[in-house]
Design an enzyme around this catalytic site. Sequence first.
Site, PDB file in Angstrom:
ATOM      1  CD  GLU A 122      -4.813   7.704   9.719  1.00  0.00           C
ATOM      2  OE1 GLU A 122      -4.273   8.770  10.048  1.00  0.00           O
ATOM      3  OE2 GLU A 122      -4.477   6.610  10.180  1.00  0.00           O
ATOM      4  CD  GLU A 159      -1.612   4.016   7.937  1.00  0.00           C
ATOM      5  OE1 GLU A 159      -1.338   4.477   9.071  1.00  0.00           O
ATOM      6  OE2 GLU A 159      -1.804   4.727   6.941  1.00  0.00           O
ATOM      7  CG  ASN A 194      -5.056   3.450   8.648  1.00  0.00           C
ATOM      8  OD1 ASN A 194      -5.169   2.459   7.936  1.00  0.00           O
ATOM      9  ND2 ASN A 194      -4.667   4.629   8.188  1.00  0.00           N
ATOM     10  CE1 TYR A 239       0.183   2.802  13.367  1.00  0.00           C
ATOM     11  CE2 TYR A 239      -1.797   3.933  12.612  1.00  0.00           C
ATOM     12  CZ  TYR A 239      -0.555   3.377  12.350  1.00  0.00           C
ATOM     13  OH  TYR A 239      -0.058   3.389  11.081  1.00  0.00           O
ATOM     14  NE  ARG A 280      -3.407   2.507   2.558  1.00  0.00           N
ATOM     15  CZ  ARG A 280      -3.315   3.348   3.590  1.00  0.00           C
ATOM     16  NH1 ARG A 280      -2.672   2.998   4.699  1.00  0.00           N
ATOM     17  NH2 ARG A 280      -3.890   4.528   3.537  1.00  0.00           N
ATOM     18  CG  HIS A 325      -1.123   8.905   3.278  1.00  0.00           C
ATOM     19  ND1 HIS A 325      -1.281   7.557   3.515  1.00  0.00           N
ATOM     20  CD2 HIS A 325      -0.734   9.440   4.467  1.00  0.00           C
ATOM     21  CE1 HIS A 325      -0.986   7.290   4.779  1.00  0.00           C
ATOM     22  NE2 HIS A 325      -0.648   8.417   5.378  1.00  0.00           N
TER      23      HIS A 325
HETATM   24  C1  FCB Z   1      -1.169   7.274  10.569  1.00  0.00           C
HETATM   25  C2  FCB Z   1      -0.774   7.780   9.201  1.00  0.00           C
HETATM   26  C3  FCB Z   1       0.553   7.259   8.725  1.00  0.00           C
HETATM   27  C4  FCB Z   1       1.566   7.185   9.846  1.00  0.00           C
HETATM   28  C5  FCB Z   1       0.989   6.467  11.036  1.00  0.00           C
HETATM   29  C6  FCB Z   1       1.953   6.283  12.173  1.00  0.00           C
HETATM   30  O1  FCB Z   1      -2.070   8.186  11.148  1.00  0.00           O
HETATM   31  O2  FCB Z   1      -1.748   7.427   8.250  1.00  0.00           O
HETATM   32  O3  FCB Z   1       0.989   8.052   7.650  1.00  0.00           O
HETATM   33  O4  FCB Z   1       2.027   8.435  10.154  1.00  0.00           O
HETATM   34  O5  FCB Z   1      -0.145   7.150  11.493  1.00  0.00           O
END
Ligand code: FCB
Length: 451
Positions: A165, A350, A290, A292, A76, A120
Site C-alpha cells: 500500500e 487483504e 487490498n 476494505y 502472508r 509493510h
Molecule cells: C491495511 C493495512 C493493514 C491493516 C489493514 C486494516 O491498510 O495494510 O496493515 O492495518 O489496513
Amino acid sequence: MTNPFPSRFLWGAATAAYQVEGSPLADGAGPSIWHRFSHTPGRVANGDTGDVACDHYHRFREDVALMRELGLGAYRFSIAWGRVLPEGTGRVNERGLDFYRRLVDALREAGIAPVATLYHWDLPAALDDRGGWLNRDAADWFAEYAAVCYRALDDRIELWATLNEPWVVTDGGYLTGVLAPGHRSAFEAARAGHNLLRAHAAAVEAYRAEGRGRIGVVVNIEPKHPASDRPEDRAAAARADAYLNRHYLDPLLLGRYPEELAGIYGEAWSEVFDREAAAVRVPIDWLGLNYYTRNVVRHQPDVWPLAAARVRQSRSIHTETDWEVYPAGLEEALRWIAGRYGSVPLYVTENGAAFYDPPSPIDGRIDDPLRIAYLRDHLRAVGRALAAGVDVRGYFVWSLLDNLEWSHGFSKRFGIVHVDFATLARTIKASGHFYAGFKTNHEGPAYASNA
Ligand code: FCB
C-alpha cells in the site's frame, strides 16, 4: 451457482511484522519508524506499542499450528527491514534473518505457502534519519535489503511483494501524519510516493538478477462513487480515484502518472516525476489488491488537497473503523483492474473487518456474526469476479490475528483468531471456523444461501 474457485486457488490469511511480532529490538534488530512513532506520546491510541503485540516472534510455531487448524494454504507476512539490516543498509544481522528462516521452514513443513512482503511500513529509523523515503537513495537502500532477503529465503517463498500500500505510506505517513513518520507536507508526500515507486522497480530488477519465484506489489483500492450526477461531484470522484486508485497503478502498469495529480498536488508536483514514470514500469508477475470499502464522494472546496469529501452512507452497515461494508466494491475493483491494466494475475491480499468482539472468550467461544457476514459476502464478490473471467489466484483474510492496528492500537480487532492481549492466549473465532469451512465447501450452504 457452480463453484467458481479454481482448485489451485490460494486460501490465506495475512499479518504484518510490526503489528504482530513484538520484541522489535530483539536479537540485534534496529528500531523502525513505527517503534519511534508508537513511543511518542499521543501518536497511538491508549499509548499502545508493538513492544509485545501478539508475541508472534516467540509464538510463531503456535500460530502456524493455528493456520493448519484453519486449513490455510498460504500465509502472508512481512519482513521487518530493521531485523535484517539494523542500520537499513550495510551490516546484515543473521539472527534477524534466522527468525524468518525458522518461520518459512515451519510454514513449509505445515504445507503452507509463505508469501512475503518486503515493506509493510516499518522503515529502519536509521534510514529515516537520512531522509527516509524523501531521499532518492531510498531506491538503492531498498534494493540492497531486498537482495539480502532473496538470497536468504527465495527457495522457500511462494510470492514476494515489494511494497504494501504505497498510497497509505505517503498519505498517512507524509500528508496527514496519522501514521509513521507522522509528517504533514504535500511536497513530501509527492516525493515519497515517487521514491517508493522507484524503490519497487529497483527491488524487482534486483530480483530478476537472482530470484526464482514470483514478485509483485500490493496496492489498496477503494472505488470512488460520485454522491450525485452533478458535474462537480463527478469531477471530485474522478480526482479521488486518481489520487488513491490510479496514483500507483498507472505508473506501475502503464508507465505514467494520472494527469489529475499535477492539479491535486499543485506546486508540490514535479515534472521529474512524470519524466521518470516510464522507468518504474517494470514487468511484475502478480498484483495484490487490498480491499476494505468504497467511498461516496462529493465536491468540497475547503478539503485539502483533494477538494473532495466522503459522504457517509447512513443506511449502510459500518465497521468499527467506520468503513462502509460494501462487498460489491470488491467485484468492481477486480473487474476494473482487469479491464484497465490487462492480464496480470491478481490476488486479494487483504480483506476483512474490525467489529466489536468481547475482550475475552465466553464459554471458550468468540461469536462474531458480523465478521462472518462480511467475509461471506466479500468471498461471494470474488466468486462473481472469477465467474466473469477475472484471473484471481488467491484471497487472504486480514487478519490471522487480532493485532496492533497502527494508530488505533489494539482497539480495533480484525482477526479471525482472537488474541487476549493480557495473556496472549489465542482462540479461533466463529469467523475462523466459517472461513475454514468455506474454503473446503464453497458450494455448501455457506455459499449457496442468499446468493
Ligand atoms: C491495511 C493495512 C493493514 C491493516 C489493514 C486494516 O491498510 O495494510 O496493515 O492495518 O489496513
